[in-house]
Design a protein around this motif. Structure first.
Motif, short mmCIF file in Angstrom:
data_model
loop_
_atom_site.label_atom_id
_atom_site.label_comp_id
_atom_site.label_asym_id
_atom_site.label_seq_id
_atom_site.Cartn_x
_atom_site.Cartn_y
_atom_site.Cartn_z
N GLU A 159 -12.53 -1.30 -7.95
CA GLU A 159 -12.48 -1.14 -9.40
C GLU A 159 -11.58 0.04 -9.75
O GLU A 159 -11.55 1.05 -9.05
N VAL A 160 -10.83 -0.10 -10.86
CA VAL A 160 -10.02 0.99 -11.39
C VAL A 160 -10.68 1.42 -12.70
O VAL A 160 -10.88 0.59 -13.59
N PHE A 161 -11.00 2.70 -12.82
CA PHE A 161 -11.74 3.19 -13.97
C PHE A 161 -10.86 3.80 -15.06
O PHE A 161 -11.37 4.19 -16.11
N PRO A 197 -14.87 9.61 -11.44
CA PRO A 197 -14.20 8.61 -10.60
C PRO A 197 -12.98 8.00 -11.30
O PRO A 197 -13.00 7.77 -12.51
N VAL A 198 -11.92 7.75 -10.53
CA VAL A 198 -10.73 7.08 -11.05
C VAL A 198 -10.58 5.69 -10.46
O VAL A 198 -10.14 4.77 -11.15
N VAL A 199 -10.91 5.53 -9.17
CA VAL A 199 -10.92 4.21 -8.54
C VAL A 199 -12.05 4.16 -7.53
O VAL A 199 -12.56 5.18 -7.09
N SER A 200 -12.41 2.93 -7.17
CA SER A 200 -13.43 2.70 -6.14
C SER A 200 -12.79 1.89 -5.04
O SER A 200 -12.14 0.87 -5.29
N ILE A 201 -12.94 2.35 -3.77
CA ILE A 201 -12.35 1.67 -2.62
C ILE A 201 -13.48 1.16 -1.73
O ILE A 201 -14.38 1.91 -1.35
N ALA A 202 -13.43 -0.13 -1.40
CA ALA A 202 -14.45 -0.73 -0.51
C ALA A 202 -13.87 -0.94 0.85
O ALA A 202 -12.69 -1.05 1.04
#
Length: 129
Positions: free
Chosen positions: A110-112, A124-129
């Motif tokens: 996700e990009v916040f 948070p600015v992005v979420s990396i899985a």
């Protein structure tokens, strides 16, 4: 012709000034003391770029903004594959452009933020899985 003593950086000079048409013009300069030149000053090294922090939750890792600023561009979108240290976005803080990079390899979950958004430090600015 008028004679003046001028001190610059601790050095004293005698200066003769002649008035021509009402505007003073420097006619001659005589050094009363030898001119000393200071050694050149080495420029200060640039400050290292701020590091983005990360937090983990449910297998995904959120990359956090290191300091407040304005998002100039976002280089990734949800579903993109990224490598460790790949630029995710560029933001402006304190009149300097800064990069936020991926803390690890993975898939963008996700990009916040979007271009023009204001960043808050620690958010948070992005979420990396």
């Amino acid at each position: 012709m008028k004679n003046y003593k001028v001190t610059v950086n601790g050095n004293t000079y005698e200066v003769d000034v002649e008035e021509v048409g009402g505007a003073p013009v420097v006619a001659a300069v005589q050094a009363a003391a030898p001119v000393q030149r200071s050694a050149p000053v080495a420029p200060k090294p640039a400050a290292p770029a701020p590091k983005a922090e990360a937090t983990s939750a449910g297998g995904a890792e959120s990359v956090l903004a290191p300091l407040p600023g304005t998002v100039l561009s976002v280089s990734v979108k949800a579903g993109d594959q990224v490598k460790a240290n790949q630029v995710l976005l560029i933001f402006e803080a304190m009149k300097m452009e800064n990069e936020i990079v991926a803390t690890r390899a993975g898939t963008i979950k996700e990009v916040f933020v979007a271009k023009g958004d204001m960043l808050e430090s620690g958010k948070p600015v992005v979420s990396i899985a």
